[in-house]
Structure formats: C-alpha cells, structure tokens
Design a protein around this motif. Structure first.
Motif, PDB file in Angstrom:
ATOM      1  N   ALA A   1      -4.787   0.833   6.808  1.00  0.00           N
ATOM      2  CA  ALA A   1      -6.006   1.345   7.320  1.00  0.00           C
ATOM      3  C   ALA A   1      -7.036   0.881   6.156  1.00  0.00           C
ATOM      4  O   ALA A   1      -8.188   0.053   6.448  1.00  0.00           O
ATOM      5  CB  ALA A   1      -6.338   2.650   7.961  1.00  0.00           C
ATOM      6  N   LEU A   2      -6.757   1.214   5.065  1.00  0.00           N
ATOM      7  CA  LEU A   2      -7.764   1.026   3.964  1.00  0.00           C
ATOM      8  C   LEU A   2      -7.615  -0.370   3.606  1.00  0.00           C
ATOM      9  O   LEU A   2      -8.627  -1.088   2.941  1.00  0.00           O
ATOM     10  CB  LEU A   2      -7.192   1.866   2.628  1.00  0.00           C
ATOM     11  N   SER A   3      -6.312  -1.089   3.754  1.00  0.00           N
ATOM     12  CA  SER A   3      -6.640  -2.766   3.422  1.00  0.00           C
ATOM     13  C   SER A   3      -7.770  -3.517   4.141  1.00  0.00           C
ATOM     14  O   SER A   3      -7.764  -4.331   3.554  1.00  0.00           O
ATOM     15  CB  SER A   3      -5.018  -3.238   3.829  1.00  0.00           C
ATOM     16  N   PHE A   4      -8.122  -2.872   5.162  1.00  0.00           N
ATOM     17  CA  PHE A   4      -9.333  -3.674   5.677  1.00  0.00           C
ATOM     18  C   PHE A   4     -10.530  -3.244   5.102  1.00  0.00           C
ATOM     19  O   PHE A   4     -11.518  -4.189   5.305  1.00  0.00           O
ATOM     20  CB  PHE A   4      -9.409  -3.166   7.102  1.00  0.00           C
ATOM     21  N   LYS A   5     -10.385  -2.524   4.181  1.00  0.00           N
ATOM     22  CA  LYS A   5     -11.654  -2.171   3.609  1.00  0.00           C
ATOM     23  C   LYS A   5     -11.747  -2.747   2.119  1.00  0.00           C
ATOM     24  O   LYS A   5     -12.625  -2.647   1.146  1.00  0.00           O
ATOM     25  CB  LYS A   5     -11.975  -0.570   3.281  1.00  0.00           C
ATOM     26  N   LEU A   6     -10.644  -3.541   1.717  1.00  0.00           N
ATOM     27  CA  LEU A   6     -10.703  -4.293   0.538  1.00  0.00           C
ATOM     28  C   LEU A   6     -11.864  -5.188   0.234  1.00  0.00           C
ATOM     29  O   LEU A   6     -12.122  -5.717   1.348  1.00  0.00           O
ATOM     30  CB  LEU A   6      -9.418  -5.147   0.171  1.00  0.00           C
ATOM     31  N   GLU A   7     -12.397  -5.216  -0.812  1.00  0.00           N
ATOM     32  CA  GLU A   7     -13.555  -6.102  -1.344  1.00  0.00           C
ATOM     33  C   GLU A   7     -13.026  -7.093  -2.072  1.00  0.00           C
ATOM     34  O   GLU A   7     -12.226  -6.999  -2.856  1.00  0.00           O
ATOM     35  CB  GLU A   7     -14.734  -5.398  -1.907  1.00  0.00           C
ATOM     36  N   PRO A   8     -13.256  -8.450  -1.478  1.00  0.00           N
ATOM     37  CA  PRO A   8     -12.844  -9.548  -2.557  1.00  0.00           C
ATOM     38  C   PRO A   8     -13.298  -9.381  -4.040  1.00  0.00           C
ATOM     39  O   PRO A   8     -14.474  -9.050  -4.046  1.00  0.00           O
ATOM     40  CB  PRO A   8     -13.362 -10.733  -1.914  1.00  0.00           C
ATOM     41  N   GLY A   9     -12.580  -9.818  -4.902  1.00  0.00           N
ATOM     42  CA  GLY A   9     -12.802  -9.808  -6.130  1.00  0.00           C
ATOM     43  C   GLY A   9     -11.841  -9.707  -7.197  1.00  0.00           C
ATOM     44  O   GLY A   9     -10.745  -9.795  -6.729  1.00  0.00           O
ATOM     45  N   THR A  10     -11.932  -9.511  -8.522  1.00  0.00           N
ATOM     46  CA  THR A  10     -10.649  -9.609  -9.344  1.00  0.00           C
ATOM     47  C   THR A  10     -10.964  -8.124  -9.972  1.00  0.00           C
ATOM     48  O   THR A  10     -12.207  -7.835 -10.354  1.00  0.00           O
ATOM     49  CB  THR A  10     -10.608 -10.676 -10.355  1.00  0.00           C
ATOM     50  N   TYR A  11      -9.760  -7.605  -9.952  1.00  0.00           N
ATOM     51  CA  TYR A  11      -9.637  -6.126 -10.737  1.00  0.00           C
ATOM     52  C   TYR A  11      -8.560  -5.919 -11.838  1.00  0.00           C
ATOM     53  O   TYR A  11      -7.547  -6.726 -11.754  1.00  0.00           O
ATOM     54  CB  TYR A  11      -9.062  -5.216  -9.659  1.00  0.00           C
ATOM     55  N   ASN A  12      -8.775  -5.427 -12.766  1.00  0.00           N
ATOM     56  CA  ASN A  12      -7.737  -5.006 -13.782  1.00  0.00           C
ATOM     57  C   ASN A  12      -6.716  -3.849 -13.077  1.00  0.00           C
ATOM     58  O   ASN A  12      -7.364  -2.805 -12.616  1.00  0.00           O
ATOM     59  CB  ASN A  12      -8.425  -4.558 -15.015  1.00  0.00           C
TER      60      ASN A  12
END
Lengths: 84, 491
Positions: free
Chosen positions: B46-57
C-alpha cells in the motif's frame, strides 16, 4: 572459475566459489590502492562482501551435508538426477 | 514516503515472523506468522504507491558511502507489482504450505521480498549486490525448503552455485568500474564514464555484466539452474521466482546498458543473439517436458529471451538515433515483463492447486484438472491466454511493441534473423500453451476437489489484474511508456 568447471567433489566446488569471492575482493583492493594505503570505500566493499559470502558459504555447506545424506557421496557426477 | 521505510517495514516483518513462530508453538495458533507476513507485505504494498521519485541514502542521518536508493516512475511501478506478486504468493501459502510451512518459511519469503525491492530501487552497484544476495540467499533456502526430499536439496545447491558465480561476476565488473571511476554509484558512474569515453576495456566490463546478470536472469547458456529450481520449490515460491526474481537483473541490465555504460556496437548483436537463443532453447525444451512445472520453467526462459531481444532492439535503435523506436522497444520489454510476471505466477499458483490435489507434477496425472477444478481451470485459462499473447489479452501488446522495435530498419541481416526467430517462437509458444489448455481440460483424470478459497482468492486477484490490463491496455502501456521515457531521459 577453473575449479568450478573441473572439480567433481562438492566441497571443492564450494572452495572454488570462495576463491572467486577472494579474487573479487582482491580486485577491489587493487582498484582502491592509493599512495597512502587502500581507499576506505574499497575496504568497506571487501568487508561487506566477506560477510555476504560467509552467509552463502554456510548455506552451501548445509546443502552439501544434505546431499551427502541423500546420496551417500560427494561426487557431483553421481548427484545428477536432475537433467533437462 | 521514502524507500528506506518500505525496506524497514519488510525487514521488521521478517523479524516479527520469527518471534511469531515461537508464539505459534506456544499457543498452537496456526499460520500466525503467515498472517503477519501478509499484513507487513500488504502495508509495504500500500505504501509503495506513495513513494516519491528521487534519490535517497540508505541511512539518511549518517549518509553511508555507496548505499544509494533511487525511485523513478518505472521502478516504483515495478516495485508495487513485485510486492503484489509476493502478496499473492504468501496468501496462497496459507493453505498450500499448511502441513509443511512454518514461521521460517514466511520469514524467508518476506526477506526475499525486501531483498528484491531493495535491489530494484538501488542506485549503486554494490547496494544492488548486497540486496541481491539477501534475496538470493533467502531464495536458495526456500528452494531447498523441503530438504527431506532429494530433489530440492540438489536443485538448491545447483541454484546456489550458478547464481553466486553470476552475482560475483557482476561484482567483479563493478570492481573494474570502481577502478576506472572511483565509485559504484550509477549516476556518478554515468558522468565519470562519459568523460572517459569508450574504449576496449568497457567491452570487457559490459560482457562481464551481461554474463553475470544473465546468469541470474537465466539467459540461455547460463540457464541450467532455473529448470531445476522452479519445480523443486514449493509452488508459491516458484511463482515468485518466475515472476520476480528473473526480472530484477533484467531491469538492472537495461538500466546499466542504456543509461550508464558507454555505447558499444557489439552489444546489441550480443543481446539479440542471446535473446533469440534463449527463446529458441526455452521453447524447444518446454515442448518435451513431462513435468508441468518444469514446462513452465522453460517457458520462463523463453520469455526472458523475448525481453532480451527487445532490449537489443532498443539498444540498436538508440545507437541509430531513432529515439522513438527505442522507447517503443523498451516499453515492449517492460509491458512483456509485467504481463509475464503476473500471468506466469498466476499459472504457477493454479498448477500448484492441482499439484497439491493430485500429489504429482506430471502432465499425465494432472490431465483434466481444468474440468474437475473449474475455478482453477478458468483462472489458468486467463493466464494462458495472456501468456500466449492472443489479442485482446494484454500480453499481445508487449510482443507487438518488441516486434515493432525490431522491425525498424531491416537492412541488417542480424535483426531480420532475430525477428524471424522471435515470430516463430511466439507462434510455437502459443501452440504449446494451447496444448497445455487442451490437456488441462481433457475429459480424463480422476475426481479432484476444488482448491480452498484461500488459494483461489489471491489467484483471482492476479487474474483480475490481467483482465483489467486487457480491457484497458492503454493504461498499462502508457504508464510503462512514461516510466521508460523518464528512464531513457527522452522527451
């Protein structure tokens, strides 16, 4: 690589796997060589890779033990009921 | 929402299931760990739909070197899809693994999911390797899960040997890239390598990457582990292996070849040749199988071949400067990937229903299962239609787009040969899927009971996805196309 391709004993196959791991580690070390020691990034790669390979090795030896129990041999050419 | 939290949820679900295993024994509550694993994966899904594009450490507080994650529209979509396949597999396991499954089984499954999602989102070759090994180690253990039989033990050892060598080959290529650029971060590698320019050394690195990732994706000369591992694993795990595991290295290969490494003229030929070989060998070997799950495993190899051909077509079109065709071809690859992931795992689960009922994987004893188990039969038929790519099933669009990508500029005899091989294989595959359906619905076999609802429900969910994407194919194709455009950086 030679070891994996040519050896028949399962333990030796696992040893071949370890040799490949070591060679990759060495390659990282060689690539990270600087004037005053080895780059910290390369050290981290090697340390983590050793941890990962330890897990794989443990599992591999576990399977070897299981196979020995099922077949009573460690000869890879005899443990080949799976074909095609 | 960031990908680290997603991975944290999955990893902590893994830990929780271990604890739940102890409670299960204590309180005699069956499937507690399974239900918890399902809940955790469902939350991540469910939360994977809320992922925001970008780079993360990976560790935002104290940034770790060489541990970067990146979310882009395509990987976000694939991540949600892979978690959905995992959800279906876990739900299916409640009944399928009732006698054999314990908390360890669910822990390994959830860890495998977190490894695969991490590998999918990783923006660094070393991070990719670490997550990939997490997924693989869980995968080896799951294939060998029923260790008291000879077959899983042997298959798992074979799988371990082949895939570890593949992963180490990839890592060796990463070490060479590190030597050239001083980093394994994909974005940093791209800028560093574009300054260095092409040289013969990169041909070797590219070859190592194709061999390494090709081994883990079961591309034909390196495929030998797959037809053993898939049948030996429990059916929900076969579904995950076929639907998710072989796709992650393919995605990584596409990203590396198309966006990071400098162009080499030979690569497209290598991809076309390996892809054609995979589809020919996979389909030919599938024809002679007596074991239904082994048959499906070989058809997975053939499907990996189609995707590789599409990748080669994309690479070729891009080198020739035809950006539109390249986008088409890569869209075809990923539409095919999505369709194959969903319908092949659906089919593995359906065959799993029948295998559980008959206690055998041989075609001769499975014959007629579609008639005796009507719901399972109907769901298998949906999967078969989609796999065969008969319009209006969505499977048709992936194949059509790959063909379109390849059919561009047929002056080249290699492309013409690959196209001919591809079309022949599509026809052959449709033929044997029809044969599979014929045997499944034959008026023969003994009386079988229909599978319980807890096994049918996850299959119905996957079938609903297939049906929805067949009714509205433009949604799937355009969604993937937007992701592919963002990946290739083309307008």
């Amino acid at each position: 690589m030679y070891c994996i391709a040519s050896k028949r004993n399962l333990i030796k196959l696992v040893m071949g796997l370890e040799i490949i791991t070591t060679s990759v580690n060495l390659s990282f070390m060689g690539m990270g060589l600087r004037e005053n020691g080895v780059d910290s990034l390369a050290q981290m790669y090697v340390a983590l890779n050793m941890a990962v390979s330890a897990a794989v090795l443990a599992l591999a030896l576990g399977f070897v033990a299981l196979l020995y129990r099922h077949y009573g041999t460690l000869d890879a050419s005899k443990i080949a009921r799976l074909r095609w | 929402m960031n990908p680290q939290s997603l991975l944290l949820i999955l990893a902590s679900t893994g830990v929780v299931t271990i604890v739940a295993g102890f409670l299960e024994e204590r309180f005699k509550r069956r499937n507690l760990s399974g239900h918890l694993a399902f809940a955790g994966t469902a939350l991540a899904f469910a939360l994977s739909f809320k992922l925001e594009p970008g780079t993360y450490n990976l560790a935002p507080g104290a940034p770790l070197p060489a541990a970067e994650l990146r979310v882009d529209p395509l990987s976000k979509f694939l991540g949600a899809l892979f978690l959905a396949v995992f959800l279906a597999a876990i739900a299916h396991s409640f009944s399928y693994m009732r006698e054999e499954g314990d908390s360890g089984y669910y822990t390994l499954t959830v860890l495998m999911a977190s490894g695969l999602v991490g590998a999918l989102f990783s923006n660094d070759l070393f991070t990719f390797f670490c997550f990939w090994e997490l997924a693989s180690v869980s995968g080896y253990a799951l294939v060998g899960y029923r260790w008291w039989y000879w077959e899983p033990a042997e298959a798992a050892f074979k799988y371990l040997l082949a895939c570890t060598v593949g992963a180490l080959t990839t890592l060796y290529a990463a070490s060479l890239l590190y030597g050239v650029a001083g980093t394994t971060n994909l974005d940093a590698l791209r800028t560093a390598l574009s300054q260095v320019g092409g040289s013969r050394a990169f041909a070797a690195v590219t070859a190592l990457l194709i061999v390494g990732l090709g081994t883990t994706a079961a591309v034909v000369p390196f495929h030998t582990w797959l037809p053993d591992a898939h049948p030996a694993a429990p059916s929900p795990i076969s579904a995950v292996l076929s639907g998710v595991v072989v796709n992650v290295p393919l995605y990584m290969l596409a990203r590396l070849l198309l966006t990071v490494l400098p162009r080499e003229t030979g690569v497209s030929y290598a991809l076309l040749a390996l892809g054609s070989l995979s589809s020919i060998v996979g389909n030919a070997a599938a024809l002679v199988q007596l074991d239904a799950k082994r048959f499906l495993a070989y058809s997975t190899i053939a499907n990996v071949g189609y995707m590789l051909v599409g990748l080669g077509a994309c690479y070729r079109a891009e080198a020739a400067g035809a950006a539109g065709v390249a986008v088409d071809a890569l869209t075809g690859v990923f539409v095919q990937l999505v369709n194959h992931a969903v319908s092949k795992s659906l089919l593995f689960l359906c065959v799993g229903n029948a295998v559980r009922e008959t206690g055998s994987r041989l075609f001769t004893s499975l014959e007629g299962y579609g008639r005796r188990m009507p719901a399972t039969g109907a769901l298998s038929l949906v999967a078969l239609l989609n796999l065969a790519g008969i319009p209006p099933a969505a499977g048709y669009y992936g194949k059509a787009l790959i063909t379109a990508g390849l059919a561009y500029n047929l002056q080249d005899p290699a492309a013409l040969a690959a196209l001919a091989a591809l079309e022949a294989n599509f026809a052959l595959a449709a033929g044997y899927y029809a044969y599979f359906a014929f045997r499944a619905f034959r008026e023969r076999g003994r009386a079988l009971r229909e599978a319980p609802l807890s096994m049918l429900a996850p299959e119905a969910a996957l079938a609903a996805f297939v049906a929805a994407s067949s009714v509205y194919p433009s949604l799937l194709v355009e969604g993937v196309r937007a992701g592919v455009k963002a990946l290739l950086g083309s307008p």
